[in-house]
Design an enzyme around this catalytic site. Structure first.
Site, short mmCIF file in Angstrom:
data_model
loop_
_atom_site.label_atom_id
_atom_site.label_comp_id
_atom_site.label_asym_id
_atom_site.label_seq_id
_atom_site.Cartn_x
_atom_site.Cartn_y
_atom_site.Cartn_z
N GLY A 9 0.83 -1.21 0.00
CA GLY A 9 0.00 0.00 0.00
C GLY A 9 0.86 1.25 0.00
N THR A 10 1.93 1.22 0.76
CA THR A 10 2.83 2.38 0.84
C THR A 10 3.41 2.71 -0.53
OG1 THR A 10 3.41 1.84 3.12
CG2 THR A 10 4.96 3.23 1.92
N ASN B 214 -7.11 4.91 9.13
CA ASN B 214 -6.61 3.72 9.83
C ASN B 214 -6.68 3.86 11.35
OD1 ASN B 214 -4.59 5.60 8.67
ND2 ASN B 214 -3.22 4.62 10.13
N GLN C 196 -7.29 0.75 4.03
CA GLN C 196 -8.17 0.25 5.10
C GLN C 196 -9.57 -0.04 4.59
OE1 GLN C 196 -7.60 -0.67 8.21
NE2 GLN C 196 -5.45 -0.08 8.24
N ALA D 202 -2.84 -5.96 0.11
CA ALA D 202 -3.55 -7.23 0.33
C ALA D 202 -3.62 -7.67 1.79
CB ALA D 202 -2.87 -8.35 -0.49
N HIS D 203 -2.63 -7.25 2.61
CA HIS D 203 -2.59 -7.83 3.96
C HIS D 203 -3.66 -7.28 4.89
CE1 HIS D 203 -0.31 -4.77 6.48
NE2 HIS D 203 -0.05 -4.31 5.28
N THR E 161 10.71 -7.59 -12.04
CA THR E 161 10.03 -8.86 -12.27
C THR E 161 8.87 -9.01 -11.29
OG1 THR E 161 12.09 -9.84 -13.03
CG2 THR E 161 10.35 -11.38 -12.33
N CYS F 226 5.16 6.61 18.58
CA CYS F 226 6.25 5.65 18.75
C CYS F 226 5.92 4.61 19.82
CB CYS F 226 7.57 6.33 19.03
SG CYS F 226 7.54 7.52 20.34
N1 PLP Z 1 -2.47 3.43 4.13
C1 PLP Z 1 -3.24 3.10 5.18
C2 PLP Z 1 -4.51 3.82 5.43
C3 PLP Z 1 -2.85 2.05 6.03
O1 PLP Z 1 -3.60 1.72 7.06
C4 PLP Z 1 -1.64 1.36 5.74
C5 PLP Z 1 -1.16 0.28 6.63
O2 PLP Z 1 -1.39 0.30 7.82
C6 PLP Z 1 -0.89 1.76 4.63
C7 PLP Z 1 -1.34 2.80 3.84
C8 PLP Z 1 0.39 1.08 4.29
O3 PLP Z 1 0.14 -0.15 3.69
P1 PLP Z 1 1.30 -1.27 3.59
O4 PLP Z 1 1.49 -1.79 4.96
O5 PLP Z 1 0.75 -2.28 2.64
O6 PLP Z 1 2.49 -0.58 3.05
#
Ligand code: PLP
Length: 387
Positions: A72-73, A155, A183, A204-205, A241, A329
């Site tokens: 996602g990042t 999130n 999310q 996906a996770h 790849t 943190c």
């Molecule tokens: N964006 C949101 C709203 C999230 O909650 C998260 C993960 O907690 C991410 C992005 C990042 O996703 P990833 O862990 O797949 O990089």
């Protein structure tokens, strides 16, 4: 699962057994490189293209608009950096509209583009629930705006943003609109045309797929500078790849999610409401964070006055419950998160956050057990805080 009662499904979910099963052959006999011309490669390529079609069906888009990334990042980074750099090159526009309530994958990317690459970031104010209104977006738009990025579901506090209305505002100004739906994907239908998005990030996770695989939807005609240059995979937007087993796993997890979404939401919603109701009723100086109605069906989040959220997490863990907080943190001297600041929580509340997120395997008995111990543990954390 283990001896731990897991209430942290917004952090991550276990891989569904059916998802793992369809992935396994691609670690073994179907190991080919999708770019190879021989049969082994063609089989892998067919699997990737089949996965792309499955994802496209769930998003109501063309398979050619689905780009596989590593998470996602990465999807957020590719969308934001890629769109604004391309747009500035084409039009000179150099402003980015987003908010501090976004996940760091978005807010830190915007911040870096502001600090190092000459972009101007227009940070939107949220309301007290962390919601971005279409009016706020409309007011922030200038002729130099290059991109609007507003998340689908928060999130930390679960609030859902009115994407379709924001999408309509962007469309009226002919502006690209990105949304982080990492999310949201587990519980909200994601029809990219109804939402009016040009770029949409998924991972996906969060919906019972593997970690380390994401998708960026890119509407046809949206200019993006590739984040990774090289072999030209993924329509030239993301060289490297392809991770065939994980791509197959993403598609299967997303297919199952689209199929079971309503059932999963109907399962978790009453459990969430029970948690919210009892916490607010039984724990003094507690408040719900995020929107009371416009929130993810599996998401309950709170702030407790004069309490250290991380200390509460430790006490919960020792009692057999895995939850999460919103502080920035894990150890040392935590700061309230940007989201707590964005919704205007006073400092004596901002450090006492708790996020409880449910999943398809959460049970009423687990929720009962959790609600039985939580008030006492909050009291204990407060007492330790005063020492
Ligand atoms: N964006 C949101 C709203 C999230 O909650 C998260 C993960 O907690 C991410 C992005 C990042 O996703 P990833 O862990 O797949 O990089």
């Amino acid at each position: 699962m283990s001896d731990l009662n897991y209430f942290d499904y917004a952090a991550t979910t276990p891989v569904d057994a059916g998802v793992l099963e369809v992935m396994l052959p691609y670690f073994g006999e179907m190991f080919g490189n999708p770019s190879s011309l021989h049969r082994q490669g063609q089989r892998a390529e067919a699997a990737v293209e089949q996965a792309r079609e499955t994802v496209a069906a769930g998003l109501h888009c063309d398979p050619g608009e689905v780009v596989f990334t590593s998470c996602g990042t990465e999807s957020d980074n590719l969308a934001i950096r890629g769109a604004v750099v391309a747009r500035r090159a084409a039009t000179g526009a150099n402003r980015i509209i987003t908010s501090r309530a976004e996940h760091h994958a978005v807010s830190k990317t915007a911040e870096q583009l502001g600090k190092l690459y000459g972009f101007q970031v227009d940070w939107l104010e949220t309301d007290e629930y962390g919601l971005i209104t279409p009016q706020a977006v409309k007011q922030a738009i200038t002729r130099d705006t290059a991109l609007v990025s507003v998340m689908a579901a928060n999130n930390e506090i679960g609030t859902l943003n009115p994407l379709s209305e924001i999408g309509a505002v962007c469309r009226a100004h002919a502006l690209p609109f990105h949304s982080d739906a990492v999310q949201a994907a587990a519980y909200l239908p994601l029809d990219v045309n109804e939402l009016g998005v040009d770029l949409l990030s998924l991972g996906a996770h969060k919906f019972y797929g593997p970690k380390g695989i994401g998708v960026l939807y890119v509407r046809k005609g949206t200019s993006l500078l590739p984040a990774q240059t090289g072999g030209g995979q993924e329509g030239g937007l993301r060289a490297g790849t392809q991770n065939v087993p994980y791509i197959v796993g993403f598609a299967e997890a997303f297919r199952l999610t689209c199929e079971e979404r309503d059932r999963r939401a109907a399962h978790v919603r009453p459990l969430r409401d029970q948690i919210i109701g009892r916490v607010l009723e039984e724990i003094p100086d507690s408040r719900l964070t995020g929107h009371p109605e416009l929130r993810l069906p599996n998401h309950a989040s709170f702030a407790f006055k004069d309490m250290d959220g991380n200390l509460l997490l430790t006490l919960l863990d020792a009692a057999g419950f895995a939850c999460s907080s919103g502080s920035a943190c894990k150890t040392g001297n935590p700061e309230p998160s940007e989201v707590m600041a964005a919704i205007g929580l006073p400092p004596q509340w901002g450090l006492g956050s708790l996020r409880v997120t449910l999943g398809k395997d959460s049970t009423a008995a687990q929720v009962e057990a959790f609600l039985d111990v939580l008030p006492g543990l909050v009291q204990k954390a407060r007492a330790l805080n005063r020492r």
